[in-house]
Motif scaffolding. Sequence first.
Motif, PDB file in Angstrom:
ATOM      1  N   MET A  38       0.973  -1.147   0.093  1.00  0.00           N
ATOM      2  CA  MET A  38       0.073  -0.012  -0.032  1.00  0.00           C
ATOM      3  C   MET A  38       1.179   1.224   0.137  1.00  0.00           C
ATOM      4  N   ARG A  39       2.139   0.995   0.515  1.00  0.00           N
ATOM      5  CA  ARG A  39       3.027   2.424   0.616  1.00  0.00           C
ATOM      6  C   ARG A  39       3.876   2.598  -0.621  1.00  0.00           C
ATOM      7  N   ARG A  40       4.257   1.277  -1.160  1.00  0.00           N
ATOM      8  CA  ARG A  40       5.229   1.627  -2.215  1.00  0.00           C
ATOM      9  C   ARG A  40       4.794   1.498  -3.741  1.00  0.00           C
ATOM     10  N   LEU A  41       3.459   0.875  -3.801  1.00  0.00           N
ATOM     11  CA  LEU A  41       2.842   0.662  -5.031  1.00  0.00           C
ATOM     12  C   LEU A  41       1.985   2.030  -5.344  1.00  0.00           C
ATOM     13  N   ASN A  42       1.799   2.562  -6.576  1.00  0.00           N
ATOM     14  CA  ASN A  42       1.049   3.461  -6.758  1.00  0.00           C
ATOM     15  C   ASN A  42      -0.498   2.723  -7.164  1.00  0.00           C
ATOM     16  N   THR A  43      -1.516   3.762  -7.150  1.00  0.00           N
ATOM     17  CA  THR A  43      -2.741   3.200  -7.643  1.00  0.00           C
ATOM     18  C   THR A  43      -2.997   2.151  -8.687  1.00  0.00           C
ATOM     19  N   LEU A  44      -2.302   2.499  -9.645  1.00  0.00           N
ATOM     20  CA  LEU A  44      -2.362   1.598 -11.035  1.00  0.00           C
ATOM     21  C   LEU A  44      -1.794   0.390 -10.830  1.00  0.00           C
ATOM     22  N   GLN A  45      -0.391   0.644 -10.156  1.00  0.00           N
ATOM     23  CA  GLN A  45       0.179  -0.854  -9.709  1.00  0.00           C
ATOM     24  C   GLN A  45      -0.375  -1.505  -8.650  1.00  0.00           C
ATOM     25  N   ARG A  46      -1.205  -1.344  -7.930  1.00  0.00           N
ATOM     26  CA  ARG A  46      -2.070  -2.293  -7.038  1.00  0.00           C
ATOM     27  C   ARG A  46      -3.039  -2.827  -7.830  1.00  0.00           C
ATOM     28  N   LEU A  47      -3.625  -2.276  -8.965  1.00  0.00           N
ATOM     29  CA  LEU A  47      -4.794  -3.178  -9.348  1.00  0.00           C
ATOM     30  C   LEU A  47      -4.407  -4.700 -10.056  1.00  0.00           C
ATOM     31  N   PRO A  48      -5.283  -5.638  -9.603  1.00  0.00           N
ATOM     32  CA  PRO A  48      -5.005  -6.884  -9.721  1.00  0.00           C
ATOM     33  C   PRO A  48      -4.437  -7.311 -11.193  1.00  0.00           C
ATOM     34  N   VAL A  49      -5.184  -7.030 -12.328  1.00  0.00           N
ATOM     35  CA  VAL A  49      -4.757  -7.361 -13.564  1.00  0.00           C
ATOM     36  C   VAL A  49      -3.996  -6.612 -14.431  1.00  0.00           C
ATOM     37  N   PHE A  50      -4.422  -5.095 -14.429  1.00  0.00           N
ATOM     38  CA  PHE A  50      -3.691  -4.101 -14.901  1.00  0.00           C
ATOM     39  C   PHE A  50      -2.365  -4.003 -14.745  1.00  0.00           C
ATOM     40  N   SER A  51      -2.158  -4.137 -13.228  1.00  0.00           N
ATOM     41  CA  SER A  51      -0.548  -3.936 -12.783  1.00  0.00           C
ATOM     42  C   SER A  51       0.346  -4.547 -13.384  1.00  0.00           C
ATOM     43  N   ALA A  52       0.211  -5.510 -14.173  1.00  0.00           N
ATOM     44  CA  ALA A  52       1.122  -6.445 -15.099  1.00  0.00           C
ATOM     45  C   ALA A  52       1.591  -5.249 -16.125  1.00  0.00           C
ATOM     46  N   PHE A  53       0.857  -4.608 -16.545  1.00  0.00           N
ATOM     47  CA  PHE A  53       1.297  -3.599 -17.611  1.00  0.00           C
ATOM     48  C   PHE A  53       2.044  -2.283 -17.110  1.00  0.00           C
ATOM     49  N   VAL A  54       2.057  -1.999 -15.944  1.00  0.00           N
ATOM     50  CA  VAL A  54       2.750  -0.875 -15.317  1.00  0.00           C
ATOM     51  C   VAL A  54       4.131  -1.171 -15.177  1.00  0.00           C
ATOM     52  N   PRO A  55       5.027  -0.310 -15.747  1.00  0.00           N
ATOM     53  CA  PRO A  55       6.446  -0.659 -15.713  1.00  0.00           C
ATOM     54  C   PRO A  55       6.913  -0.365 -14.242  1.00  0.00           C
ATOM     55  N   GLY A  56       8.013  -1.404 -13.712  1.00  0.00           N
ATOM     56  CA  GLY A  56       8.331  -1.302 -12.645  1.00  0.00           C
ATOM     57  C   GLY A  56       7.799  -1.713 -11.500  1.00  0.00           C
ATOM     58  N   THR A  57       6.425  -2.503 -11.681  1.00  0.00           N
ATOM     59  CA  THR A  57       5.441  -3.045 -10.602  1.00  0.00           C
ATOM     60  C   THR A  57       6.363  -4.444 -10.243  1.00  0.00           C
ATOM     61  N   ALA A  58       6.849  -5.297 -11.180  1.00  0.00           N
ATOM     62  CA  ALA A  58       7.300  -6.619 -10.829  1.00  0.00           C
ATOM     63  C   ALA A  58       8.670  -6.417  -9.985  1.00  0.00           C
ATOM     64  N   ALA A  59       9.487  -5.357 -10.181  1.00  0.00           N
ATOM     65  CA  ALA A  59      10.798  -5.245  -9.459  1.00  0.00           C
ATOM     66  C   ALA A  59      10.223  -4.834  -8.033  1.00  0.00           C
ATOM     67  N   LYS A  60       9.308  -3.898  -7.960  1.00  0.00           N
ATOM     68  CA  LYS A  60       8.806  -3.578  -6.681  1.00  0.00           C
ATOM     69  C   LYS A  60       8.250  -4.693  -5.584  1.00  0.00           C
ATOM     70  N   LYS A  61       7.538  -5.631  -6.443  1.00  0.00           N
ATOM     71  CA  LYS A  61       6.951  -6.662  -5.826  1.00  0.00           C
ATOM     72  C   LYS A  61       7.628  -7.687  -5.367  1.00  0.00           C
ATOM     73  N   ALA A  62       8.956  -7.920  -6.000  1.00  0.00           N
ATOM     74  CA  ALA A  62      10.022  -8.748  -5.614  1.00  0.00           C
ATOM     75  C   ALA A  62      10.840  -8.418  -4.495  1.00  0.00           C
ATOM     76  N   GLU A  63      11.068  -7.122  -4.527  1.00  0.00           N
ATOM     77  CA  GLU A  63      11.697  -6.426  -3.382  1.00  0.00           C
ATOM     78  C   GLU A  63      10.750  -6.564  -2.225  1.00  0.00           C
ATOM     79  N   ILE A  64       9.424  -6.411  -2.338  1.00  0.00           N
ATOM     80  CA  ILE A  64       8.608  -6.529  -1.116  1.00  0.00           C
ATOM     81  C   ILE A  64       8.750  -7.846  -0.635  1.00  0.00           C
ATOM     82  N   ALA A  65       8.520  -8.774  -1.673  1.00  0.00           N
ATOM     83  CA  ALA A  65       8.525 -10.187  -1.142  1.00  0.00           C
ATOM     84  C   ALA A  65       9.837 -10.781  -0.469  1.00  0.00           C
TER      85      ALA A  65
END
Lengths: 385, 294
Positions: A102-129
């Motif tokens: 909720m802190r590090r991703l923006n609104t678009l990056q948090r959306l379930p399916v759509f987020s896959a197309f937003v650049p940088g999402t995967a890297a941030k998610k991996a870092e969080i994991a």
Amino acid sequence: MSGLELRNICKNFGSTNVIRNLSLDVVPGEFLTLLGPSGCGKSTLLRIIAGLELQDEGSVAIGGRAVDGLRPKRRDVAMVFQSYALYPHMSVARNLAIPLLMRRLNTLQRLPVFSAFVPGTAAKKAEIASEVARIAKSIGIDHLLDRKPSQLSGGQRQRVAVGRAMVRQPAVFLMDEPLSNLDAKLRVQMRAEIKELHQRLGVTFIYVTHDQVEAMTLSDRVAVMLDGELLQVAPPQEIYTNPHDRRVAEFVGSPKINMIDVKVREGGLAKIGGQVLPLEFDAKQDTLTIGIRPEAFRLTDSRDPNSLSSIVRLIEHMGSDLFVHVDLSGVPDPVIARLPAWSSHIAPGSSLHLRITTEQVLLFSKDGKRLKPQASVTPLRGLVR
Amino acid sequence: MRRLRLAESLVACALAAPGLFLLVALFILPVAGVLVIAFTDWQFGAASLNFVGLKNFTEIFADAAFRKALANTMLYTAIVVPGTIVLGLAVALAIESGQTMRAFYRAVHFLPYMATLAAMAITWEALLHPTIGLVNQVLTAAGLPTANWLRDERTVLPVLAIIGIWQNLGFAMVLFLAGLTAIPRDLYDAADVDGIDFWFDRFRLITLPMLGPVLMFVVIVVALHGLEIFDTVQTLTQGGPNHASDVLLYTLYRESFQYLRTGYGAAVTVVFLMIVVALTLIQTRIMDRKVHYQ
């Protein structure tokens, strides 16, 4: 590290004053416990600090920064709830990751399916994991990451709740009776873990409890709260040995302190059980209350001129000690004495000779304030028959 | 040991017997009867009947009117279910978040579900009357095009679906309200602290998943209500105009009780039952996997 300042906090629910003009300073890195019976306003105060409840008057500052208008997530606090409040439909891993997502991703990056197309999402998610995995390992729940909260035991849920608070590295940890849903054995274990966690993280902890044992064992300082007011804020030992108020003395200590009302006689003498105690205090009082902790009684015999004779009502064996309920002659209510376990000749109905260790006696005026003369009670030499 | 087990089985049978008897007498036997009749040419009141095999079924599916009724029923359900769910949830959320007059709003929205639809249909007929109806008068006053809502092939089914949504809304709302109150307050507090404080995030991450079991129940029940659409059709349109509002149960009723073609009607019933059972099974399977139970 951040401390916390509360200034003149007032909170009303309808016409009820839940918190009355309360001020408190918490030192950075301190473990402070809010101790009080249920309904004293301690949980409300914690919720005000978290921003879940708004105070009617007064201000809250965290780390020197006023946070009054800020939403909970902007206050840099994390909270562990009594019920743990884990999201039951999410896995442990996701429960832990949510504050970061909720802190590090923006609104678009948090959306379930759509987020896959937003650049940088995967890297941030991996870092969080990876951060979640690290935290989970540090509190020993890394093997539970795929489970749902309903598949966890009480202690495991408690750890997940603590993990979810840790993962964001908040300035202040708020804990609302986090151990009260655990069984007695687990509570002792988790208590030690929380203490250890505080030592390891070194951040400020505010811990709400009604359990005096938790308050005494965990805290750097205890703030005793009653009816929306702070009665005393002091280190645990001082709360116990040097309470400022009759209510503090009565709330802390188990079994409860014995309170005996006495009439003050001429020359500053008081009488308990047909025996006279000389007292020294400044204020002019006709009646006052003497507080005697159960361990302030000592066994003696009839030859002791200072002995109080009593009749044993019942005995509670505690292993290392005996709690002996006795009737003191001339005192209406039974008193409890804590005696060593080897005092085995005591039996219900038998008579017993006790004496009071006068250094441990506390004096309270009629309105409940502690009377603190030079010494509460003069040494025993003044005792007369 | 063996004796004990025998005694236990006897007790179990005795306890199950009344329920089993009722189930057989009131459900299984009639269904079996319908199944048998579906393969005959029996007419209601006739003294004799012949087994005709699958003739009734081939006739049904060859019948354009039946296919139209089937399609209409599906379309009607496809409008009513999402409409009811979305509006019911929206109303429930609005009532839940409001501070005052909750009981009033609850009652007002629940009334249509309590009222007899056949009676309420008369009100709807008056509202939708092409010349003196309130709907058309309002539209005229606003300068918008009007229609003969219940007599126009294009509008009749959507209008019936709106009436269906109006009726089912209260039912869905009450269940959603119960579901919403069951969500622990603590979760929203935790969500606030964790940063889930935008309304859409709260709805998506907390409210909706926590409503899962209720949602599944409401979808199934409203879908069944939709498939069983009959009373508005009977009172308002009689399946017209030109079969535009013909639905399965209305066809069933017409064939069995007006034309007395009981065998044919039984075949329609069998098809209807199969659709209902199949839909329910599929829904349960799909949703069970996604729904979280506490």
